[in-house]
Design a protein around this motif. Structure first.
Motif, PDB file in Angstrom:
ATOM      1  N   PRO A   1       0.812  -1.229   0.000  1.00 47.65           N
ATOM      2  CA  PRO A   1       0.000   0.000   0.000  1.00 47.65           C
ATOM      3  C   PRO A   1       0.841   1.274   0.000  1.00 47.65           C
ATOM      4  CG  PRO A   1      -0.209  -1.182   2.097  1.00 47.65           C
ATOM      5  CD  PRO A   1       0.544  -2.079   1.179  1.00 47.65           C
ATOM      6  N   ALA A   2       2.064   1.198   0.535  1.00 49.86           N
ATOM      7  CA  ALA A   2       2.932   2.386   0.577  1.00 49.86           C
ATOM      8  C   ALA A   2       4.387   1.940   0.635  1.00 49.86           C
ATOM      9  CB  ALA A   2       2.596   3.239   1.804  1.00 49.86           C
ATOM     10  N   ASN A   3       5.270   2.776   0.137  1.00 57.83           N
ATOM     11  CA  ASN A   3       6.706   2.452   0.103  1.00 57.83           C
ATOM     12  C   ASN A   3       7.491   3.659   0.604  1.00 57.83           C
ATOM     13  OD1 ASN A   3       5.270   1.989  -2.727  1.00 57.83           O
ATOM     14  ND2 ASN A   3       6.246   0.075  -2.152  1.00 57.83           N
ATOM     15  N   LEU A   4       8.472   3.388   1.473  1.00 57.31           N
ATOM     16  CA  LEU A   4       9.321   4.445   2.021  1.00 57.31           C
ATOM     17  C   LEU A   4      10.738   4.246   1.482  1.00 57.31           C
ATOM     18  CD1 LEU A   4       8.182   4.041   5.754  1.00 57.31           C
ATOM     19  CD2 LEU A   4       7.282   5.665   4.087  1.00 57.31           C
ATOM     20  N   GLU A   5      11.193   5.180   0.668  1.00 59.85           N
ATOM     21  CA  GLU A   5      12.571   5.082   0.167  1.00 59.85           C
ATOM     22  C   GLU A   5      13.511   5.613   1.251  1.00 59.85           C
ATOM     23  OE1 GLU A   5      13.231   6.741  -3.708  1.00 59.85           O
ATOM     24  OE2 GLU A   5      11.305   5.999  -4.470  1.00 59.85           O
ATOM     25  N   CYS A   6      14.567   4.845   1.551  1.00 61.92           N
ATOM     26  CA  CYS A   6      15.449   5.191   2.677  1.00 61.92           C
ATOM     27  C   CYS A   6      16.912   5.195   2.265  1.00 61.92           C
ATOM     28  CB  CYS A   6      15.300   4.172   3.804  1.00 61.92           C
ATOM     29  SG  CYS A   6      13.642   4.049   4.465  1.00 61.92           S
ATOM     30  N   ARG A   7      17.658   6.073   2.923  1.00 59.27           N
ATOM     31  CA  ARG A   7      19.112   6.098   2.776  1.00 59.27           C
ATOM     32  C   ARG A   7      19.721   5.718   4.128  1.00 59.27           C
ATOM     33  NH1 ARG A   7      19.858  11.371  -0.129  1.00 59.27           N
ATOM     34  NH2 ARG A   7      19.370  10.422  -2.133  1.00 59.27           N
ATOM     35  N   LEU A   8      20.774   4.900   4.110  1.00 57.83           N
ATOM     36  CA  LEU A   8      21.418   4.483   5.360  1.00 57.83           C
ATOM     37  C   LEU A   8      21.921   5.715   6.123  1.00 57.83           C
ATOM     38  CD1 LEU A   8      22.448   2.083   7.068  1.00 57.83           C
ATOM     39  CD2 LEU A   8      24.578   2.207   5.772  1.00 57.83           C
ATOM     40  N   ALA A   9      21.521   5.806   7.398  1.00 57.67           N
ATOM     41  CA  ALA A   9      21.943   6.951   8.213  1.00 57.67           C
ATOM     42  C   ALA A   9      22.946   6.524   9.283  1.00 57.67           C
ATOM     43  CB  ALA A   9      20.722   7.590   8.873  1.00 57.67           C
TER      44      ALA A   9
ATOM     45  N   ILE B   1      14.220   8.313   5.948  1.00 55.34           N
ATOM     46  CA  ILE B   1      13.186   8.213   4.899  1.00 55.34           C
ATOM     47  C   ILE B   1      13.273   9.469   4.041  1.00 55.34           C
ATOM     48  CG2 ILE B   1      10.726   7.994   4.414  1.00 55.34           C
ATOM     49  CD1 ILE B   1      10.420   6.902   7.307  1.00 55.34           C
ATOM     50  N   ILE B   2      13.429   9.262   2.723  1.00 57.64           N
ATOM     51  CA  ILE B   2      13.589  10.441   1.868  1.00 57.64           C
ATOM     52  C   ILE B   2      12.495  10.569   0.804  1.00 57.64           C
ATOM     53  CG2 ILE B   2      16.085  10.728   2.211  1.00 57.64           C
ATOM     54  CD1 ILE B   2      16.533   9.150  -0.358  1.00 57.64           C
ATOM     55  N   TYR B   3      11.652   9.554   0.666  1.00 56.96           N
ATOM     56  CA  TYR B   3      10.603   9.635  -0.367  1.00 56.96           C
ATOM     57  C   TYR B   3       9.474   8.670  -0.017  1.00 56.96           C
ATOM     58  CZ  TYR B   3       9.006  10.896  -5.054  1.00 56.96           C
ATOM     59  OH  TYR B   3       8.304  11.428  -6.106  1.00 56.96           O
ATOM     60  N   LEU B   4       8.250   9.094  -0.252  1.00 60.77           N
ATOM     61  CA  LEU B   4       7.069   8.269   0.068  1.00 60.77           C
ATOM     62  C   LEU B   4       6.213   8.042  -1.174  1.00 60.77           C
ATOM     63  CD1 LEU B   4       4.733   7.121   1.996  1.00 60.77           C
ATOM     64  CD2 LEU B   4       4.001   9.487   2.211  1.00 60.77           C
ATOM     65  N   HIS B   5       5.814   6.791  -1.382  1.00 60.97           N
ATOM     66  CA  HIS B   5       4.801   6.464  -2.396  1.00 60.97           C
ATOM     67  C   HIS B   5       3.604   5.910  -1.629  1.00 60.97           C
ATOM     68  CE1 HIS B   5       7.962   6.123  -5.636  1.00 60.97           C
ATOM     69  NE2 HIS B   5       8.692   5.860  -4.569  1.00 60.97           N
ATOM     70  N   ILE B   6       2.411   6.363  -1.960  1.00 60.96           N
ATOM     71  CA  ILE B   6       1.228   5.774  -1.315  1.00 60.96           C
ATOM     72  C   ILE B   6       0.107   5.650  -2.338  1.00 60.96           C
ATOM     73  CG2 ILE B   6       0.604   8.059  -0.359  1.00 60.96           C
ATOM     74  CD1 ILE B   6      -0.571   6.048   2.005  1.00 60.96           C
ATOM     75  N   LYS B   7      -0.604   4.542  -2.302  1.00 59.81           N
ATOM     76  CA  LYS B   7      -1.709   4.351  -3.258  1.00 59.81           C
ATOM     77  C   LYS B   7      -2.782   5.403  -2.964  1.00 59.81           C
ATOM     78  CE  LYS B   7      -1.214  -0.190  -5.024  1.00 59.81           C
ATOM     79  NZ  LYS B   7      -0.069  -0.821  -4.391  1.00 59.81           N
ATOM     80  N   LYS B   8      -3.317   5.957  -4.073  1.00 56.31           N
ATOM     81  CA  LYS B   8      -4.238   7.087  -4.014  1.00 56.31           C
ATOM     82  C   LYS B   8      -5.386   6.874  -3.027  1.00 56.31           C
ATOM     83  CE  LYS B   8      -5.945  10.149  -7.589  1.00 56.31           C
ATOM     84  NZ  LYS B   8      -6.358  10.203  -8.984  1.00 56.31           N
ATOM     85  N   GLU B   9      -5.949   5.660  -3.031  1.00 52.71           N
ATOM     86  CA  GLU B   9      -7.149   5.413  -2.210  1.00 52.71           C
ATOM     87  C   GLU B   9      -6.869   5.496  -0.711  1.00 52.71           C
ATOM     88  OE1 GLU B   9      -5.719   3.170  -4.286  1.00 52.71           O
ATOM     89  OE2 GLU B   9      -5.999   1.096  -3.595  1.00 52.71           O
TER      90      GLU B   9
END
Ligand SMILES: Cc1cc2nc3c(=O)[nH]c(=O)nc-3n(C[C@H](O)[C@H](O)[C@H](O)COP(=O)(O)O)c2cc1C
Length: 219
Positions: free
Chosen positions: A135-143, A158-166
């Motif tokens: 349903p959602a994806n969090l793009e991450c960079r190692l900190a 977390i540097i970017y978020l994708h989430i399904k519209k609904e």
């Protein structure tokens, strides 16, 4: 009531695991996608996982050592160490069975997402793909990485978020978590919980607490 006491530091690892995973529940599940340094996709679930802070947004994942693997590391840990990037795919009930398949100890050259019948989509800011069915994806960079005994704690920003519209509530700038139906890991191997039995308990400001106490005194 009688209390039993355990010296956790003296206990054998399997018993300690059984006791502690039964008490720290439910645990959210990070379904992590990575790429090896040779570009082979990898995916696996991790429930020693949580959001640790918001500014910057930091997640922590606990990856256990595995002596049967390269550098004693599970593929996810090894790939993150090499490429410094990963994606956390949120897990709900509709993908849990497929996610569970990816937890099988496949060798590093196997793309678990393919075996589980999941679809990879390109990410925007990192190289590892994200999982389309999530349903959602969090793009991450190692900190950061913290190595304590047999655990490698991965800290990711977390540097970017994708989430399904609904699942996005545009009006309130929030997320319909109830529609996502994330699942949590419970006290035993293979036991999960739904997140559908919700209730409200607002956190009070100090002023609100004082007002409530005054009201209680009057009664
Ligand atoms: C729901 C679930 C949660 C898991 N959580 C963890 C975890 O927090 N840490 C860990 O080391 N392994 C965890 N595992 C086991 C890994 O998923 C498993 O070792 C997997 O093969 C690792 O894959 P990899 O070598 O491709 O990274 C979990 C398995 C399942 C099914």
């Amino acid at each position: 009531m009688d209390t039993l006491e355990f010296d956790i530091s003296e206990m054998n690892a399997p018993l300690r695991y059984n006791l502690l995973i039964s008490l720290v529940t439910p645990r959210p599940i990070a379904f992590i996608s990575t790429l090896s340094d040779k570009g082979i996709p990898n995916a696996a679930p991790f429930s020693f996982f949580n959001l640790m802070g918001n500014d910057p947004p930091i997640v922590a994942i606990g990856i256990g050592k595995d002596e049967t693997r390269k550098n004693d590391l599970k593929d996810s840990g090894y790939n993150i160490q090499k490429t410094k990037e990963f994606v956390i795919n949120i897990v709900n009930e509709s993908i849990l069975e497929q996610v569970n398949i990816t937890s099988v100890d496949f060798p590093p050259e196997v793309d678990e997402s393919e075996i589980a019948g999941l679809t990879k989509l390109p990410s925007i800011k990192v190289k590892p793909p994200r999982i389309a069915e999530s349903p959602a994806n969090l793009e991450c960079r190692l900190a950061g990485t913290i190595e304590i005994g047999n655990t490698r704690i991965i800290l990711g920003e977390i540097i970017y978020l994708h989430i399904k519209k609904e699942f996005l509530d545009h009006e309130n700038q929030t997320i319909h978590t109830d529609l996502i139906s994330p699942v949590g890991r419970m006290h035993k191997n293979g036991v999960y919980t739904r997140t559908t039995d919700l209730f409200n308990l607002p956190r009070l400001s100090f002023k609100e607490w004082e007002a409530q106490e005054r009201n209680n005194d009057k009664m």
